[in-house]
Design a protein around this motif. Structure first.
Motif, PDB file in Angstrom:
ATOM      1  N   SER A 231      46.518  37.008  47.345  1.00  0.00           N
ATOM      2  CA  SER A 231      46.601  37.460  45.956  1.00  0.00           C
ATOM      3  C   SER A 231      45.508  38.457  45.580  1.00  0.00           C
ATOM      4  N   ILE A 232      44.535  38.662  46.444  1.00  0.00           N
ATOM      5  CA  ILE A 232      43.400  39.516  46.068  1.00  0.00           C
ATOM      6  C   ILE A 232      43.161  40.686  47.015  1.00  0.00           C
ATOM      7  N   ALA A 233      43.920  40.764  48.107  1.00  0.00           N
ATOM      8  CA  ALA A 233      43.662  41.800  49.112  1.00  0.00           C
ATOM      9  C   ALA A 233      44.840  42.754  49.240  1.00  0.00           C
ATOM     10  N   THR A 234      44.520  43.993  49.604  1.00  0.00           N
ATOM     11  CA  THR A 234      45.524  45.022  49.817  1.00  0.00           C
ATOM     12  C   THR A 234      45.474  45.468  51.269  1.00  0.00           C
ATOM     13  N   LEU A 235      46.635  45.498  51.917  1.00  0.00           N
ATOM     14  CA  LEU A 235      46.731  45.964  53.288  1.00  0.00           C
ATOM     15  C   LEU A 235      46.474  47.468  53.333  1.00  0.00           C
ATOM     16  N   VAL A 236      45.572  47.889  54.203  1.00  0.00           N
ATOM     17  CA  VAL A 236      45.244  49.308  54.348  1.00  0.00           C
ATOM     18  C   VAL A 236      45.777  49.847  55.670  1.00  0.00           C
ATOM     19  N   LEU A 237      45.604  49.093  56.737  1.00  0.00           N
ATOM     20  CA  LEU A 237      46.109  49.480  58.058  1.00  0.00           C
ATOM     21  C   LEU A 237      46.847  48.298  58.668  1.00  0.00           C
ATOM     22  N   GLY A 238      47.813  48.586  59.531  1.00  0.00           N
ATOM     23  CA  GLY A 238      48.580  47.544  60.186  1.00  0.00           C
ATOM     24  C   GLY A 238      49.860  47.282  59.429  1.00  0.00           C
TER      25      GLY A 238
ATOM     26  N   TRP B 164      48.182  49.645  64.408  1.00  0.00           N
ATOM     27  CA  TRP B 164      46.808  49.270  64.093  1.00  0.00           C
ATOM     28  C   TRP B 164      46.695  47.772  63.838  1.00  0.00           C
ATOM     29  N   ALA B 165      45.541  47.237  64.142  1.00  0.00           N
ATOM     30  CA  ALA B 165      45.220  45.860  63.750  1.00  0.00           C
ATOM     31  C   ALA B 165      45.135  45.828  62.221  1.00  0.00           C
ATOM     32  N   HIS B 166      45.332  44.671  61.649  1.00  0.00           N
ATOM     33  CA  HIS B 166      45.358  44.519  60.193  1.00  0.00           C
ATOM     34  C   HIS B 166      43.979  44.687  59.565  1.00  0.00           C
ATOM     35  N   VAL B 167      43.900  45.584  58.588  1.00  0.00           N
ATOM     36  CA  VAL B 167      42.679  45.794  57.802  1.00  0.00           C
ATOM     37  C   VAL B 167      43.066  45.689  56.333  1.00  0.00           C
ATOM     38  N   TYR B 168      42.347  44.842  55.614  1.00  0.00           N
ATOM     39  CA  TYR B 168      42.598  44.618  54.190  1.00  0.00           C
ATOM     40  C   TYR B 168      41.345  44.937  53.390  1.00  0.00           C
ATOM     41  N   VAL B 169      41.544  45.416  52.188  1.00  0.00           N
ATOM     42  CA  VAL B 169      40.453  45.579  51.224  1.00  0.00           C
ATOM     43  C   VAL B 169      40.695  44.578  50.103  1.00  0.00           C
ATOM     44  N   ILE B 170      39.663  43.845  49.767  1.00  0.00           N
ATOM     45  CA  ILE B 170      39.753  42.913  48.643  1.00  0.00           C
ATOM     46  C   ILE B 170      39.478  43.709  47.381  1.00  0.00           C
ATOM     47  N   ASP B 171      40.519  43.853  46.575  1.00  0.00           N
ATOM     48  CA  ASP B 171      40.494  44.737  45.417  1.00  0.00           C
ATOM     49  C   ASP B 171      39.826  44.136  44.187  1.00  0.00           C
ATOM     50  N   GLU B 172      39.792  42.846  44.113  1.00  0.00           N
ATOM     51  CA  GLU B 172      39.290  42.199  42.904  1.00  0.00           C
ATOM     52  C   GLU B 172      37.825  41.833  43.021  1.00  0.00           C
ATOM     53  N   HIS B 173      37.165  41.809  41.881  1.00  0.00           N
ATOM     54  CA  HIS B 173      35.795  41.295  41.832  1.00  0.00           C
ATOM     55  C   HIS B 173      35.851  39.793  42.095  1.00  0.00           C
TER      56      HIS B 173
END
Length: 176
Positions: A34-41, A119-128
């Motif tokens: 619920s807090i991360a966005t997939l960037v790669l993979g 690509w292997a999965h990379v996520y950015v956590i978008d929320e504070h």
């Protein structure tokens, strides 16, 4: 003291981590979905994140923190078929918050070759993440990684260790 200050007047004050607060036995893992966005993979929809090995890194977005070293190493070692995910909780330092595009631009501008299986999965956590949820964030990971080019101390490293996470870090500077 070497310059003449009375040793009785010198007190060493170290930063600390509250081990009562960062106690892994007290927390359930935070749900990254619920807090991360997939960037790669490819999208993990339908797959079980609990079966994946989760790397976590927490840092402010600046060169000193070694985000480029982390991405390069991770993407050279793993591909889309590996059972791993890298989650980055970061915030802007002298930049905007568009971390997904920064990561894609870095990868596209590098000499990294996209593996045939993606690509292997990379996520950015978008929320504070509020302080009260930090232990849950660490609890959701299998290992913490921060290849910093220099730390005064490295609070996220110590917090991760307090939560019983294995830590991968640079063997130099404040983390040494």
């Amino acid at each position: 003291m070497r310059s003449g200050v009375d040793p009785l007047k010198v007190k060493k004050i170290v930063q600390s981590v509250d081990l009562e607060f960062f106690d892994p036995s007290k927390y359930k893992p935070l749900d990254f979905s619920s807090i991360a966005t997939l960037v790669l993979g490819s999208d993990l929809t339908g797959s079980n994140l609990e079966e994946k090995f989760v790397f976590l890194s927490v840092f402010k977005w600046e060169y000193r923190k070694g985000w480029d070293v982390l991405l390069r190493s991770y993407l050279k070692e793993f591909s889309g078929v590996d059972n791993v995910a890298l989650y980055l909780l970061t915030n802007p330092y002298h930049s905007d918050k568009d971390f997904g595009n920064k990561i894609i631009q870095y990868v596209e501008g590098s000499d990294l070759e996209k593996p045939s299986n993606g690509w292997a999965h990379v996520y950015v956590i978008d929320e504070h993440i509020v302080q009260v949820d930090l232990p849950r964030l660490y609890k959701a990971a299998d290992a913490f990684v921060l290849p910093s080019r220099g730390e005064g101390w490295g609070r996220p490293l110590v917090e991760a260790m307090a939560m019983s996470l294995p830590v991968i870090a640079t063997n130099w500077s404040g983390t040494d």
